[in-house]
Design a protein around this motif. Structure first.
Motif, PDB file in Angstrom:
ATOM      1  N   ARG A  25       0.827  -1.215   0.000  1.00 13.79           N
ATOM      2  CA  ARG A  25       0.000   0.000   0.000  1.00 13.79           C
ATOM      3  C   ARG A  25       0.863   1.267   0.000  1.00 13.79           C
ATOM      4  NH1 ARG A  25      -4.929  -2.700   0.472  1.00 13.79           N
ATOM      5  NH2 ARG A  25      -4.231  -4.078  -1.171  1.00 13.79           N
ATOM      6  N   VAL A  26       0.294   2.331  -0.589  1.00 18.04           N
ATOM      7  CA  VAL A  26       0.973   3.622  -0.653  1.00 18.04           C
ATOM      8  C   VAL A  26       1.030   4.224   0.750  1.00 18.04           C
ATOM      9  CG1 VAL A  26       0.815   5.970  -1.569  1.00 18.04           C
ATOM     10  CG2 VAL A  26       0.179   4.008  -3.006  1.00 18.04           C
ATOM     11  N   MET A  86       0.708  13.962 -12.084  1.00 20.41           N
ATOM     12  CA  MET A  86      -0.441  13.076 -12.245  1.00 20.41           C
ATOM     13  C   MET A  86      -0.206  11.719 -11.582  1.00 20.41           C
ATOM     14  SD  MET A  86      -3.414  12.925 -13.507  1.00 20.41           S
ATOM     15  CE  MET A  86      -4.554  11.530 -13.536  1.00 20.41           C
ATOM     16  N   ARG A  87       0.979  11.159 -11.790  1.00 16.89           N
ATOM     17  CA  ARG A  87       1.257   9.830 -11.236  1.00 16.89           C
ATOM     18  C   ARG A  87       1.007   9.798  -9.737  1.00 16.89           C
ATOM     19  NH1 ARG A  87       5.498   6.644  -8.817  1.00 16.89           N
ATOM     20  NH2 ARG A  87       5.728   4.649  -9.895  1.00 16.89           N
ATOM     21  N   ARG A  89      -0.795  11.896  -8.046  1.00 13.52           N
ATOM     22  CA  ARG A  89      -2.212  12.126  -7.741  1.00 13.52           C
ATOM     23  C   ARG A  89      -2.984  10.812  -7.817  1.00 13.52           C
ATOM     24  NH1 ARG A  89      -1.277  16.996 -10.842  1.00 13.52           N
ATOM     25  NH2 ARG A  89      -2.521  16.345 -12.637  1.00 13.52           N
ATOM     26  N   VAL A  90      -2.636   9.976  -8.792  1.00 15.44           N
ATOM     27  CA  VAL A  90      -3.299   8.663  -8.877  1.00 15.44           C
ATOM     28  C   VAL A  90      -2.948   7.807  -7.657  1.00 15.44           C
ATOM     29  CG1 VAL A  90      -3.472   6.508 -10.201  1.00 15.44           C
ATOM     30  CG2 VAL A  90      -3.424   8.693 -11.403  1.00 15.44           C
ATOM     31  N   ARG A  91      -1.721   7.928  -7.192  1.00 16.17           N
ATOM     32  CA  ARG A  91      -1.353   7.147  -5.998  1.00 16.17           C
ATOM     33  C   ARG A  91      -2.124   7.612  -4.778  1.00 16.17           C
ATOM     34  NH1 ARG A  91       3.632   7.476  -4.075  1.00 16.17           N
ATOM     35  NH2 ARG A  91       3.878   5.353  -3.326  1.00 16.17           N
ATOM     36  N   GLY A  94      -6.177   6.665  -5.846  1.00 20.44           N
ATOM     37  CA  GLY A  94      -6.543   5.335  -6.331  1.00 20.44           C
ATOM     38  C   GLY A  94      -6.891   5.423  -7.799  1.00 20.44           C
ATOM     39  N   PRO A  95      -7.197   4.273  -8.437  1.00 18.16           N
ATOM     40  CA  PRO A  95      -7.495   4.274  -9.867  1.00 18.16           C
ATOM     41  C   PRO A  95      -8.653   5.214 -10.172  1.00 18.16           C
ATOM     42  CG  PRO A  95      -7.362   2.031  -9.015  1.00 18.16           C
ATOM     43  CD  PRO A  95      -7.305   2.944  -7.848  1.00 18.16           C
ATOM     44  N   SER A  96      -8.576   5.879 -11.320  1.00 18.21           N
ATOM     45  CA  SER A  96      -9.645   6.809 -11.682  1.00 18.21           C
ATOM     46  C   SER A  96     -10.815   6.063 -12.309  1.00 18.21           C
ATOM     47  CB  SER A  96      -9.105   7.862 -12.657  1.00 18.21           C
ATOM     48  OG  SER A  96      -8.750   7.261 -13.890  1.00 18.21           O
ATOM     49  N   VAL A  97     -10.697   4.762 -12.425  1.00 17.38           N
ATOM     50  CA  VAL A  97     -11.756   3.960 -13.035  1.00 17.38           C
ATOM     51  C   VAL A  97     -12.028   2.761 -12.140  1.00 17.38           C
ATOM     52  CG1 VAL A  97     -11.197   4.583 -15.393  1.00 17.38           C
ATOM     53  CG2 VAL A  97     -10.009   2.685 -14.331  1.00 17.38           C
ATOM     54  N   LEU A  98     -13.243   2.317 -12.170  1.00 17.80           N
ATOM     55  CA  LEU A  98     -13.565   1.100 -11.445  1.00 17.80           C
ATOM     56  C   LEU A  98     -14.190   0.128 -12.416  1.00 17.80           C
ATOM     57  CD1 LEU A  98     -14.928   2.283  -8.016  1.00 17.80           C
ATOM     58  CD2 LEU A  98     -12.867   0.959  -8.474  1.00 17.80           C
ATOM     59  N   PRO A  99     -14.017  -1.164 -12.179  1.00 14.31           N
ATOM     60  CA  PRO A  99     -14.642  -2.108 -13.095  1.00 14.31           C
ATOM     61  C   PRO A  99     -16.155  -1.928 -13.056  1.00 14.31           C
ATOM     62  CG  PRO A  99     -13.910  -3.219 -11.124  1.00 14.31           C
ATOM     63  CD  PRO A  99     -13.374  -1.820 -11.058  1.00 14.31           C
ATOM     64  N   VAL A 100     -16.776  -2.172 -14.190  1.00 11.29           N
ATOM     65  CA  VAL A 100     -18.229  -2.098 -14.239  1.00 11.29           C
ATOM     66  C   VAL A 100     -18.764  -3.105 -13.239  1.00 11.29           C
ATOM     67  CG1 VAL A 100     -20.190  -2.107 -15.792  1.00 11.29           C
ATOM     68  CG2 VAL A 100     -17.907  -1.749 -16.684  1.00 11.29           C
ATOM     69  N   ALA A 102     -18.544  -3.561 -10.160  1.00 11.31           N
ATOM     70  CA  ALA A 102     -17.655  -4.140  -9.149  1.00 11.31           C
ATOM     71  C   ALA A 102     -18.496  -4.551  -7.947  1.00 11.31           C
ATOM     72  CB  ALA A 102     -16.601  -3.120  -8.727  1.00 11.31           C
TER      73      ALA A 102
ATOM     74  N   LEU B  68       1.502   0.659  -8.488  1.00  9.81           N
ATOM     75  CA  LEU B  68       1.299   1.943  -7.819  1.00  9.81           C
ATOM     76  C   LEU B  68       0.654   1.785  -6.445  1.00  9.81           C
ATOM     77  CD1 LEU B  68      -0.016   4.339 -10.613  1.00  9.81           C
ATOM     78  CD2 LEU B  68       2.257   4.268  -9.586  1.00  9.81           C
ATOM     79  N   HIS B  69      -0.410   0.987  -6.377  1.00 11.51           N
ATOM     80  CA  HIS B  69      -1.213   0.958  -5.153  1.00 11.51           C
ATOM     81  C   HIS B  69      -1.009  -0.283  -4.313  1.00 11.51           C
ATOM     82  CE1 HIS B  69      -3.373   4.035  -7.377  1.00 11.51           C
ATOM     83  NE2 HIS B  69      -3.619   3.153  -8.327  1.00 11.51           N
ATOM     84  N   ALA B  70      -0.436  -1.321  -4.877  1.00 14.76           N
ATOM     85  CA  ALA B  70      -0.342  -2.602  -4.171  1.00 14.76           C
ATOM     86  C   ALA B  70       0.502  -3.543  -5.020  1.00 14.76           C
ATOM     87  CB  ALA B  70      -1.734  -3.199  -3.954  1.00 14.76           C
ATOM     88  N   VAL B 366     -14.119  -1.171 -18.449  1.00 11.59           N
ATOM     89  CA  VAL B 366     -12.663  -1.257 -18.458  1.00 11.59           C
ATOM     90  C   VAL B 366     -12.274  -2.448 -19.331  1.00 11.59           C
ATOM     91  CG1 VAL B 366     -10.605  -1.621 -17.061  1.00 11.59           C
ATOM     92  CG2 VAL B 366     -12.528  -0.319 -16.127  1.00 11.59           C
ATOM     93  N   ASP B 369     -11.533  -6.188 -18.039  1.00  9.73           N
ATOM     94  CA  ASP B 369     -11.906  -6.439 -16.648  1.00  9.73           C
ATOM     95  C   ASP B 369     -13.109  -7.369 -16.577  1.00  9.73           C
ATOM     96  OD1 ASP B 369      -9.910  -4.915 -15.580  1.00  9.73           O
ATOM     97  OD2 ASP B 369     -11.222  -3.627 -14.386  1.00  9.73           O
ATOM     98  N   THR B 371     -15.647  -9.170 -13.377  1.00  4.50           N
ATOM     99  CA  THR B 371     -15.884  -9.321 -11.949  1.00  4.50           C
ATOM    100  C   THR B 371     -15.975 -10.801 -11.593  1.00  4.50           C
ATOM    101  OG1 THR B 371     -18.282  -9.352 -12.144  1.00  4.50           O
ATOM    102  CG2 THR B 371     -17.232  -7.177 -11.922  1.00  4.50           C
ATOM    103  N   LEU B 437      -1.728   4.300 -16.242  1.00  4.23           N
ATOM    104  CA  LEU B 437      -1.395   5.030 -15.008  1.00  4.23           C
ATOM    105  C   LEU B 437      -2.427   4.822 -13.895  1.00  4.23           C
ATOM    106  CD1 LEU B 437       0.721   6.844 -13.737  1.00  4.23           C
ATOM    107  CD2 LEU B 437      -0.432   8.821 -14.701  1.00  4.23           C
ATOM    108  N   ASP B 438      -3.524   4.158 -14.180  1.00  2.00           N
ATOM    109  CA  ASP B 438      -4.444   3.863 -13.085  1.00  2.00           C
ATOM    110  C   ASP B 438      -3.890   2.804 -12.141  1.00  2.00           C
ATOM    111  OD1 ASP B 438      -6.851   5.530 -13.340  1.00  2.00           O
ATOM    112  OD2 ASP B 438      -6.862   4.690 -15.361  1.00  2.00           O
ATOM    113  N   GLY B 498       4.809  15.896 -16.136  1.00  2.00           N
ATOM    114  CA  GLY B 498       3.879  15.383 -15.133  1.00  2.00           C
ATOM    115  C   GLY B 498       2.441  15.354 -15.580  1.00  2.00           C
TER     116      GLY B 498
END
Ligand code: SF4
Lengths: 103, 570, 162
Positions: A25-26, A86-87, A89-91, A94-100, A102, B68-70, B366, B369, B371, B437-438, B498
């Protein structure tokens, strides 16, 4: 590459970030020397001061707490501190997208 | 008809995995050893006995990245083939160790984005329960071998590439000599004249074929790759007999391992070695190595081929003389179904059967992706409709390879409520996009939201059908995981101070007519890139000749009209 | 330096002879490739140290005089030594000792042995335990290699017990 850039030497305020070893984790270096999950808990350095933070990060890499500590440029906004790039900011967000759909 | 109807689903679900390599005790013993080894490696890392520098190549060889996150776990779906039970196990891993979804990649892998290092050994142990693994999905070794998603089913196939893909998988698994190569090494294989495995962008591409006597051999391509220096592979040999396949691969790999660049990571792929020494000289070096190998030791015994082939016997197809007529009737009666059949199916070699493609590219979704709930549902449908077999395509869709034509309509109806019946295979919304980048720590820019916005801009499927086949590939950085160089429209994320920018290329192709795209001009900002894609597509509609596909128009006109239109729009 | 043979630390009789030093009178001498020609002498037990860029052909002519070939791994990620060892065994039929020296991880021990390496030089003070553990970890493999193994068929084999 938007991969980690050398922010050391930047005129911007800096914070120190890394990924936590055990779960990836960040995390951000806080004033008490611990690592917190939210940017607003991070200690802000100016100029050369960041060397102390990077040294602390390095020490915590040796102690198997974090991986890849580095300095991140931030800007103050009315809404609080935000990374410049930007990089980062994403950290923070979190991701700017989520799976449909979810679960 | 009646008896078949009652019998088919039962036999399908009992028939555990047509065309799936079933593990025996030997394979399971190996996998258990590998899980135990990885568990010990993680423990050594957490205890500080391994530095990150030492641990990284070890975890990468088990598919574990730090993103990035994990941590991200990339699991192999060897040559894109899996059983319903295996897909359910992926769903289980997604639920238990991740956030309830997974991402299918262009290399027939599935990635989980939120794995904790502490949990990774348990996740890998769970995979092993279903004969699945993450071995060599990363690292500087021979990666998961890929093939055509219609292998063993396609009407135009001459040799079943799964047999040789499985042999290569086994041979390359923890190869003692080739696990610390200069750089990653990707092998693709196909057994059909139509290249659906993008052979020329692989380190080695193999076409299995037959000679006049019906004997099997391989045409070998080598030295392809994308990334910073995109190069198409060259044909190093027109024919390697079946029994010399392993020996010939050993010769190429050994030549590369000894001579490949190790100083600069950007000059370490085999394509650079081939470029630097020249194709002819490289071929000579390989032939020298091939000539001196102990050939008997490496001889691919026909008995082994036969034993592996036995895993891929065709499923018990039923004789269904009325099936084609039933399908034609359903198509005539339902325009929406007809559109789906038109895009999302592929001819099967068995009369009465068809391959169905499940699009993982819903408009605004996505790309790639899926589920956990969708995975479970698809697993059930695979058992009902496709002898429990599922494929992953290199464009991030899933395939049910063996569907009876008279049951295709029922399958389609079952897919609709799951959001899995988008009729867009090969259309502009069937976009290949990497995590960008996500998620990806190497990324320069996001790829997924660009894909979503392009699909939304052309949300009306009728417009998409009018535009017809066009492959859009979006990579979040120069590593080109989404193969942007070979997209009809390629989009590459770049970083400018950036912020996210996108460079567009036109005219690439990954098929038999492989080509690298041409850069249209300066990069576009995140907010402008979708407009630019729209301008390109509108230009195509304006200048195309009747019946001409996007790529054909581009080849006829070149960049000029597109450049002009983009310039005028700017 | 501790020398690992079959998972155990053994006595190392070899003396690494720097390029500017005389050959030892009564110990087997490990020399660089450069000094190999002058070091060849009947009756002398001789070894050569090969750098990572060396090819088997570089020493092929001298093999009858060599009892030891030390193969250097400058960094564990540099896998050229695996091919070098294997070529020495399979193409040139070298039957003497092949020793891996340099930066190597226990996780690579099995690979080294399968490529024909006999011994591993460990850094001073290294713990042999992870090396022993690595040796016991895998009992099966999927491809022919240089080491003597019990093939089940042309691909699969059981590995020799440690
Ligand atoms: S292309 Fe770049 S951003 Fe996309 S997945 Fe590959 S490395 Fe990551």
């Amino acid at each position: 590459m938007q991969a980690k850039v050398k922010a050391k030497g930047s005129a911007q305020p800096l914070v120190v970030s890394a990924n936590r070893l055990r779960d990836g984790r960040v995390v951000w270096l806080a004033a008490d020397g611990g690592w917190v999950e939210h940017l607003h808990g991070a200690v802000v350095y100016l100029g050369e001061e960041v060397d102390a933070g990077l040294a602390a990060g390095e020490a915590d890499e040796q102690r198997q707490l974090v991986v890849g500590a580095y300095a991140v440029e931030v800007v103050e906004t009315p809404g609080g501190m935000v990374p410049l790039r930007m990089r980062e900011r994403v950290r923070v967000d979190g991701p700017s997208v989520l799976p449909v759909a979810a679960e | 008809m009646d008896t078949i109807e009652r019998h088919a689903p039962a036999s399908a679900s009992m028939y555990k995995g047509a065309g799936i390599y079933r593990y025996d005790d030997f394979d399971r013993e190996f996998l258990r050893e590998r899980v135990a080894e990885f568990r010990a490696q993680v423990a050594r890392r957490l205890a500080g006995e391994l530095t990150e520098d030492e641990f990284k190549p070890l975890r990468l060889m088990n598919g574990l990245y730090l993103q990035l996150h994990a941590y991200m776990l990339r699991c192999a779906i060897p040559y894109g083939v899996m059983s319903a039970d295996q897909l359910r196990q992926f769903a289980h891993v997604a639920r238990t160790f991740d956030r309830g979804y997974g991402h299918f990649t262009t290399r027939q892998n599935i990635q989980f984005n939120w794995i904790a290092l502490e949990d990774a050994p348990d996740a890998i142990a769970a995979l092993a329960e279903a004969d699945l693994h993450a071995i060599q999905t990363s690292g500087n070794c021979i990666r998961n071998v890929t093939t055509d998603e219609f292998a063993g089913a396609a009407a135009d196939e001459t040799v079943d590439p799964r047999v040789y893909a499985e042999i290569i998988r086994q041979w390359s698994t923890l190869h003692p000599e080739f696990s610390f190569l200069p750089r990653k090494f990707k092998i693709a294989i196909t057994g059909a004249p139509g290249d659906r495995a993008a052979l020329q962008i692989h380190d080695i591409g193999l076409t299995a074929k037959r000679d006049a006597q019906g004997r099997i051999g391989f045409e070998v391509w080598v030295g392809g790759g994308l990334g910073r220096t995109p190069i198409l592979g060259f044909r190093i040999r027109d024919w390697v007999p079946e029994d010399a396949l392993i020996a010939y691969l050993e010769a190429i790999l050994r030549t590369y391992n000894a001579l490949g660049g190790r100083e600069n990571i950007h000059k370490a792929r085999i394509k650079i070695l081939v470029r630097d020494v020249g194709q002819a000289r490289f071929a000579e070096l390989v032939e020298q190595e091939f000539a001196t190998l102990p050939r008997e030791k490496f001889r691919l015994d026909p008995a082994i081929v036969a034993a592996i082939e036995a895993h891929f016997t065709p499923p018990p197809f039923a004789a269904v003389p009325d099936a084609a007529a039933a399908l034609a009737g359903a198509v005539a009666a339902d325009a929406e179904f007809a559109a789906w059949v038109g895009r999302n199916t592929h001819a099967h070699r068995e009369p009465g059967y068809i391959c169905a493609v499940i699009s993982l590219k819903p408009i605004g979704g996505v790309p790639g992706d899926c589920t956990a709930a969708q995975m479970d549902a698809i697993a059930n449908l695979a058992e009902q409709f496709s002898f429990g077999e599922i494929r992953v395509s290199h464009v991030q869709n899933l395939v049910l390879p063996h569907v009876r034509q008279d049951r295709l309509h029922a399958l389609w109806q079952a897919l609709r409520p799951l959001g899995l019946a988008t009729a867009n295979v090969g259309l502009l919304s069937d976009i290949i996009a990497c995590p960008g980048l996500d998620y990806c720590s190497l990324a320069s820019a996001r790829a997924i939201p660009v894909a979503q916005r392009i699909a939304e801009r052309f949300a009306d499927l009728r417009t998409q059908h009018d535009i017809g086949t066009v492959f859009i590939n979006i990579s979040g950085c120069i590593n080109a995981c989404a193969h942007h160089h070979v997209g009809h429209i390629g989009i590459l994320g770049v970083d400018k101070k950036g912020e996210e920018f996108y460079q567009i290329t036109l005219g690439g192709s990954a098929s038999n007519d492989a080509a690298l795209g041409d850069i249209v001009g300066p990069a576009y900002a995140y907010d402008d890139v979708v407009d630019a894609v729209e301008t390109i597509l509108r230009t195509y509609l304006a200048v195309r000749s009747p019946g001409e596909a996007f790529i054909e128009t581009y080849r006829r006109t070149g960049l000029a009209p597109f450049r002009e239109a983009l310039h005028a729009a700017a | 330096m501790p020398l690992l043979d079959g998972g155990h630390v053994v006595e190392d009789p070899w003396v690494l002879v720097p390029d500017d030093a005389p050959f030892p009178a009564d110990a087997p001498a490990l020399v660089t490739l450069k000094r190999l020609p002058e070091a060849r002498r009947p009756g002398r037990r001789l070894g050569v140290l090969l750098g990572p860029a060396s090819r088997a052909e570089d020493v092929a002519a001298a093999l009858p005089d060599l009892s030891l070939i030390a193969v250097e791994f400058p960094k564990f990620r540099d896998g050229r030594g695996f091919s070098l060892a294997r070529t020495l065994r399979e193409r040139h039929g070298f039957t003497g000792e092949i020793r891996a020296v340099g930066h190597i991880l226990p996780d690579q021990y099995r690979f080294l042995l399968r490529c024909g390496v006999s011994t591993v030089a460990l850094p001073e003070g290294a713990d042999p335990a992870p090396w022993q553990a690595a040796l016991g970890r895998f009992g099966v493999a999927y491809q022919p290699a240089a080491a003597e193994e019990a093939p089940l068929d042309h691909l699969r084999r059981r590995l020799a017990a440690p």
